[in-house]
Motif scaffolding. Structure first.
Motif, mmCIF file in Angstrom:
data_model
loop_
_atom_site.group_PDB
_atom_site.id
_atom_site.type_symbol
_atom_site.label_atom_id
_atom_site.label_comp_id
_atom_site.label_asym_id
_atom_site.label_seq_id
_atom_site.Cartn_x
_atom_site.Cartn_y
_atom_site.Cartn_z
ATOM 1 N N UNK A 51 0.776 -1.198 0.138
ATOM 2 C CA UNK A 51 0.079 0.148 -0.060
ATOM 3 C C UNK A 51 0.866 1.208 0.006
ATOM 4 N N UNK A 52 2.126 1.060 -0.153
ATOM 5 C CA UNK A 52 3.128 2.248 -0.183
ATOM 6 C C UNK A 52 3.751 2.141 -1.426
ATOM 7 N N UNK A 53 4.115 3.441 -1.699
ATOM 8 C CA UNK A 53 5.080 3.561 -2.844
ATOM 9 C C UNK A 53 6.676 3.535 -2.362
ATOM 10 N N UNK A 54 7.495 2.956 -3.148
ATOM 11 C CA UNK A 54 8.965 2.766 -2.651
ATOM 12 C C UNK A 54 9.701 3.995 -2.291
ATOM 13 N N UNK A 82 6.407 -10.727 -5.363
ATOM 14 C CA UNK A 82 7.731 -10.912 -5.927
ATOM 15 C C UNK A 82 8.650 -9.621 -5.959
ATOM 16 N N UNK A 83 7.886 -8.935 -6.992
ATOM 17 C CA UNK A 83 8.453 -7.493 -7.238
ATOM 18 C C UNK A 83 8.776 -6.778 -6.064
ATOM 19 N N UNK A 84 7.481 -6.780 -5.157
ATOM 20 C CA UNK A 84 7.391 -5.822 -3.989
ATOM 21 C C UNK A 84 8.560 -6.374 -3.202
ATOM 22 N N UNK A 85 8.703 -7.673 -2.914
ATOM 23 C CA UNK A 85 9.724 -7.965 -2.265
ATOM 24 C C UNK A 85 11.314 -7.855 -2.511
ATOM 25 N N UNK A 86 11.368 -7.884 -3.888
ATOM 26 C CA UNK A 86 12.667 -7.540 -4.439
ATOM 27 C C UNK A 86 13.014 -6.215 -4.260
ATOM 28 N N UNK A 89 13.918 -5.565 -0.531
ATOM 29 C CA UNK A 89 15.402 -6.116 -0.253
ATOM 30 C C UNK A 89 16.311 -5.385 -0.534
ATOM 31 N N UNK A 90 16.055 -4.540 -2.013
ATOM 32 C CA UNK A 90 17.024 -3.514 -2.418
ATOM 33 C C UNK A 90 17.119 -2.472 -1.418
ATOM 34 N N UNK A 91 16.227 -2.037 -0.903
ATOM 35 C CA UNK A 91 15.943 -1.106 -0.179
ATOM 36 C C UNK A 91 16.930 -1.293 1.198
ATOM 37 N N UNK A 92 16.685 -2.526 1.926
ATOM 38 C CA UNK A 92 17.122 -2.706 3.060
ATOM 39 C C UNK A 92 18.425 -3.143 3.135
ATOM 40 N N UNK A 93 19.058 -3.493 1.904
ATOM 41 C CA UNK A 93 20.388 -3.834 1.668
ATOM 42 C C UNK A 93 21.571 -2.935 2.192
ATOM 43 N N UNK A 112 21.820 -11.235 2.372
ATOM 44 C CA UNK A 112 21.831 -10.006 3.065
ATOM 45 C C UNK A 112 22.291 -10.068 4.442
ATOM 46 N N UNK A 113 23.376 -9.266 4.671
ATOM 47 C CA UNK A 113 23.868 -9.223 6.059
ATOM 48 C C UNK A 113 23.028 -8.267 6.970
#
Length: 299
Positions: A51-54, A82-86, A89-93, A112-113
């Protein structure tokens, strides 16, 4: 890191910008209590990734209110596309603060560390769970506790709180029935949507006498209805409603077995179960329901 380490030192989750919980299934009850405890020391914001924009999320995570950090709780990210999760993950990395990100997943994110906490708890640490969550009588659910999941331990403890002085007697008598019933229905539904005919009917014969015939028609109508709309929303990429309708569906169906089912087949199944229900109310027995299930599994 083990869950017991976190229960003993709750501030551990506040010391890293990103942490996640790993488990075989989402312990909703545990997290409702856990967030309540966290709110005593930090502002907690619950965010639904669908429900939020990246870009908006990135901007919000980069800011604090009057210098006070917040904990952003993203819940079970396995419910997301899958796209939302990817994207997440790019954000939190590379996220380094100033706020704190916490979420749950069934996937071990070795690539991811980030800080990880297991959702498993050993029998000898259950009392510490009681102290952290401030729930009494957890010690009364220790029978076969090594076979119980986190939320099951909490659920039985809450029963004990309500019943009071006779709670130990209640748990001794009803623990196996309560927990077995919940897991049995999920197992049955999972085998059905996997279309494992042999194992399904073996299991069906074991538990079908535990409920009246009228229960089974309602149960299968509900399961087929939810499965149909789960597929429909997934095909339409309506992930918000897909997430809502997935409640009560087996995890195996949500994760992969939906591919073994079709909208046409589920629609025909609902009609056949409804007809079987009509026959049942006319006193014609349960055979029509079983025939409907067999027909679907063979489709």
């Amino acid at each position: 890191m083990s869950l017991i380490c976190l229960l003993e030192q709750p501030n551990l989750i506040l010391q890293k910008p990103v942490s996640y919980f790993l488990g075989t299934e989402f312990p909703l009850l545990f997290f409702s209590y856990f967030k309540k405890r966290l709110k005593e020391v930090i502002s907690v914001r619950a965010i639904d990734l669908e429900e939020v924009k990246l870009n908006d999320l990135k901007a919000e995570l980069s800011l604090t209110f009057l210098g006070n950090k917040s904990l952003y709780w993203f819940g079970n990210i396995d419910d997301c596309s899958s796209k939302t999760k990817d994207d997440f993950f790019s954000l939190i990395k590379n996220y380094s603060g100033p706020n704190i990100i916490v979420f749950f997943t069934t996937e071990d994110l070795v690539r991811i560390e980030i800080q990880k906490f297991s959702c498993e708890i050993e029998k000898n640490n259950i009392q510490k769970l009681s102290e952290f969550l401030q729930i009494k009588y957890v010690d009364r659910v220790l029978k076969n506790a090594e076979n119980l999941k986190l939320d099951q331990i909490i659920l039985l403890s809450l029963y004990s709180n309500v019943i009071g002085s006779r709670s130990k007697e209640f748990v001794d008598i009803w623990q196996d029935k309560i927990i077995k019933t919940e897991s049995s229905l999920f197992t049955l539904s999972s085998l059905f949507f996997t279309k494992d005919k042999k194992r399904f009917f073996e299991y069906w014969l074991k538990i079908k006498e535990s409920y009246q015939d009228t229960f089974w028609t309602v149960f299968w109508l509900d399961q087929s209805f939810r499965a149909y709309w789960f597929l429909k929303y997934k095909n339409d990429k309506d992930f918000k409603n897909m997430k809502k309708i997935s409640f009560k569906l087996p995890f195996s169906f949500i994760n992969s077995d939906f591919k073994k089912n079709s909208l046409e087949g589920l629609s025909l199944l609902q009609g056949a179960i409804f007809q079987a229900d009509c026959f049942l109310k006319q006193g014609l027995g349960q055979d029509n329901l079983e025939y409907s299930l067999v027909k679907y599994l063979n489709s």
